[in-house]
Design a protein around this motif. Structure first.
Motif, PDB file in Angstrom:
ATOM      1  N   GLY A   1       0.815  -1.211   0.000  1.00 45.95           N
ATOM      2  CA  GLY A   1       0.000   0.000   0.000  1.00 45.95           C
ATOM      3  C   GLY A   1       0.847   1.259   0.000  1.00 45.95           C
ATOM      4  N   THR A   2       0.172   2.372  -0.122  1.00 48.22           N
ATOM      5  CA  THR A   2       0.838   3.667  -0.154  1.00 48.22           C
ATOM      6  C   THR A   2       1.288   4.057   1.251  1.00 48.22           C
ATOM      7  N   PRO A   3       2.530   4.504   1.404  1.00 48.70           N
ATOM      8  CA  PRO A   3       2.992   4.941   2.733  1.00 48.70           C
ATOM      9  C   PRO A   3       2.104   6.054   3.293  1.00 48.70           C
ATOM     10  N   ARG A   4       1.927   6.033   4.604  1.00 46.69           N
ATOM     11  CA  ARG A   4       1.077   7.016   5.270  1.00 46.69           C
ATOM     12  C   ARG A   4       1.917   7.991   6.082  1.00 46.69           C
ATOM     13  N   TRP A   5       1.355   9.187   6.292  1.00 46.91           N
ATOM     14  CA  TRP A   5       1.978  10.155   7.191  1.00 46.91           C
ATOM     15  C   TRP A   5       1.672   9.773   8.634  1.00 46.91           C
ATOM     16  N   PHE A   6       2.670   9.917   9.498  1.00 51.40           N
ATOM     17  CA  PHE A   6       2.522   9.642  10.934  1.00 51.40           C
ATOM     18  C   PHE A   6       2.861  10.896  11.727  1.00 51.40           C
ATOM     19  N   TYR A   7       2.134  11.064  12.804  1.00 54.29           N
ATOM     20  CA  TYR A   7       2.400  12.175  13.724  1.00 54.29           C
ATOM     21  C   TYR A   7       3.428  11.725  14.756  1.00 54.29           C
ATOM     22  N   VAL A   8       4.525  12.498  14.888  1.00 53.47           N
ATOM     23  CA  VAL A   8       5.576  12.180  15.854  1.00 53.47           C
ATOM     24  C   VAL A   8       5.786  13.409  16.745  1.00 53.47           C
ATOM     25  N   PRO A   9       5.295  13.381  17.976  1.00 53.03           N
ATOM     26  CA  PRO A   9       5.419  14.551  18.854  1.00 53.03           C
ATOM     27  C   PRO A   9       6.875  14.847  19.225  1.00 53.03           C
ATOM     28  N   SER A  10       7.070  16.044  19.710  1.00 48.43           N
ATOM     29  CA  SER A  10       8.375  16.441  20.226  1.00 48.43           C
ATOM     30  C   SER A  10       8.855  15.476  21.295  1.00 48.43           C
ATOM     31  N   ALA A  11      10.173  15.224  21.309  1.00 39.89           N
ATOM     32  CA  ALA A  11      10.814  14.393  22.347  1.00 39.89           C
ATOM     33  C   ALA A  11      10.100  13.053  22.517  1.00 39.89           C
ATOM     34  N   SER A  12       9.911  12.355  21.403  1.00 39.49           N
ATOM     35  CA  SER A  12       9.202  11.077  21.481  1.00 39.49           C
ATOM     36  C   SER A  12       9.733  10.081  20.458  1.00 39.49           C
ATOM     37  N   LYS A  13       9.350   8.831  20.678  1.00 42.25           N
ATOM     38  CA  LYS A  13       9.722   7.714  19.820  1.00 42.25           C
ATOM     39  C   LYS A  13       8.440   6.979  19.428  1.00 42.25           C
ATOM     40  N   VAL A  14       8.227   6.807  18.124  1.00 41.42           N
ATOM     41  CA  VAL A  14       6.972   6.219  17.636  1.00 41.42           C
ATOM     42  C   VAL A  14       7.297   5.083  16.656  1.00 41.42           C
ATOM     43  N   LEU A  15       6.634   3.943  16.846  1.00 42.67           N
ATOM     44  CA  LEU A  15       6.773   2.827  15.923  1.00 42.67           C
ATOM     45  C   LEU A  15       6.068   3.170  14.614  1.00 42.67           C
ATOM     46  N   ILE A  16       6.832   3.176  13.518  1.00 43.97           N
ATOM     47  CA  ILE A  16       6.290   3.574  12.228  1.00 43.97           C
ATOM     48  C   ILE A  16       6.021   2.383  11.327  1.00 43.97           C
ATOM     49  N   SER A  17       6.917   1.388  11.340  1.00 39.55           N
ATOM     50  CA  SER A  17       6.779   0.266  10.414  1.00 39.55           C
ATOM     51  C   SER A  17       7.451  -0.971  10.997  1.00 39.55           C
ATOM     52  N   THR A  18       6.947  -2.141  10.617  1.00 41.50           N
ATOM     53  CA  THR A  18       7.569  -3.408  11.002  1.00 41.50           C
ATOM     54  C   THR A  18       7.845  -4.222   9.748  1.00 41.50           C
ATOM     55  N   LEU A  19       9.124  -4.525   9.533  1.00 44.98           N
ATOM     56  CA  LEU A  19       9.525  -5.321   8.378  1.00 44.98           C
ATOM     57  C   LEU A  19       9.549  -6.794   8.772  1.00 44.98           C
ATOM     58  N   ILE A  20       8.990  -7.639   7.949  1.00 45.86           N
ATOM     59  CA  ILE A  20       9.000  -9.083   8.192  1.00 45.86           C
ATOM     60  C   ILE A  20      10.236  -9.667   7.507  1.00 45.86           C
ATOM     61  N   VAL A  21      11.165 -10.147   8.292  1.00 51.48           N
ATOM     62  CA  VAL A  21      12.424 -10.652   7.749  1.00 51.48           C
ATOM     63  C   VAL A  21      12.197 -12.040   7.149  1.00 51.48           C
ATOM     64  N   GLU A  22      12.646 -12.227   5.919  1.00 49.98           N
ATOM     65  CA  GLU A  22      12.485 -13.512   5.249  1.00 49.98           C
ATOM     66  C   GLU A  22      13.407 -14.551   5.874  1.00 49.98           C
ATOM     67  N   ARG A  23      12.918 -15.798   5.952  1.00 44.92           N
ATOM     68  CA  ARG A  23      13.655 -16.877   6.621  1.00 44.92           C
ATOM     69  C   ARG A  23      15.045 -17.060   6.004  1.00 44.92           C
ATOM     70  N   GLY A  24      16.050 -17.084   6.866  1.00 43.36           N
ATOM     71  CA  GLY A  24      17.421 -17.309   6.423  1.00 43.36           C
ATOM     72  C   GLY A  24      18.080 -16.092   5.792  1.00 43.36           C
ATOM     73  N   LYS A  25      17.394 -14.954   5.824  1.00 37.99           N
ATOM     74  CA  LYS A  25      17.956 -13.753   5.203  1.00 37.99           C
ATOM     75  C   LYS A  25      18.137 -12.637   6.232  1.00 37.99           C
ATOM     76  N   ARG A  26      18.862 -11.630   5.808  1.00 39.64           N
ATOM     77  CA  ARG A  26      19.098 -10.456   6.649  1.00 39.64           C
ATOM     78  C   ARG A  26      18.475  -9.248   5.962  1.00 39.64           C
ATOM     79  N   ALA A  27      17.700  -8.508   6.712  1.00 35.26           N
ATOM     80  CA  ALA A  27      17.039  -7.331   6.140  1.00 35.26           C
ATOM     81  C   ALA A  27      18.064  -6.221   5.905  1.00 35.26           C
ATOM     82  N   VAL A  28      18.154  -5.772   4.678  1.00 32.36           N
ATOM     83  CA  VAL A  28      19.019  -4.652   4.305  1.00 32.36           C
ATOM     84  C   VAL A  28      18.105  -3.597   3.676  1.00 32.36           C
TER      85      VAL A  28
END
Length: 203
Positions: A62-89
């Motif tokens: 799907g199309t990437p979405r805009w996320f709100y990230v407040p000042s002085a904060s950490k927000v989970l934006i995306s989770t990549l599913i790593v393929e078996r036996g591979k390394r995510a680059v």
């Protein structure tokens, strides 16, 4: 009263406080996944748009979405599913917008400590009556700061005593912490609100 003296010893404990990028992307490995977080290290709220590409993983279609990230904060934006036996680059493109939109996705935000516009160093004096209150408020704040107990640091104490010797508030008469904001010494800041006001003030 503001002591307009550049305290040379501060070079030893100083840090570079220029912020290069207000929001950065960090990743954390979890089982079979790679979590991508946006970390906002500024005092401005942002909407961000993250586009990720690479190999060794799958991501939500799907199309990437805009996320709100407040000042002085950490927000989970995306989770990549790593393929078996591979390394995510991956590589990414990050767009920032401080004109906030109601359409941006809002997810739980974790507070983070950030560097203030002026470096904060607290020198705790022996006769201090306001140190505990200021230190407690700073510890609970979003700001990174340094602190030193002068009775345990005779060399630093001597330097500060010399810096204040010819002022209306010599060190032995100070009842507050001596506070350095990027090298400028303050001796009459009595509470956290006054400290914030000094931080905001343009030199």
């Amino acid at each position: 009263m503001i002591q307009k003296i550049i305290f040379l010893l501060l070079v030893v404990v100083g840090q570079t406080y220029a912020q290069e990028t207000p929001v950065k992307i960090v990743d954390e490995e979890i089982p079979n996944r790679l979590a991508l977080y946006a970390v906002n290290e500024s005092e401005t709220d942002y909407d961000i748009l993250l586009t990720v590409s690479g190999t060794g993983f799958k991501q939500r279609a799907g199309t990437p979405r805009w996320f709100y990230v407040p000042s002085a904060s950490k927000v989970l934006i995306s989770t990549l599913i790593v393929e078996r036996g591979k390394r995510a680059v991956y590589t990414y493109d990050l767009q920032l917008n401080d004109s906030l939109s109601r359409r941006s996705l809002r997810k739980p935000a974790e507070p983070v400590k950030i560097k203030p516009k002026k470096q904060i160093t607290i020198y705790l004096t022996e006769a201090c009556t306001t140190c505990d209150t200021i230190m407690s408020s700073l510890s609970e704040s979003k700001y990174i700061f340094n602190s030193h107990i002068l009775s345990e640091k005779p060399e630093i104490k001597s330097q500060i005593a010399m810096a204040l010797a010819n002022t209306r508030t010599p060190l032995d008469s100070v009842r507050n912490p001596v506070i350095s904001l990027s090298g400028k010494l303050y001796t009459e800041i009595e509470d956290y609100e006054a400290l914030l006001e000094a931080l905001r003030k343009e030199d």
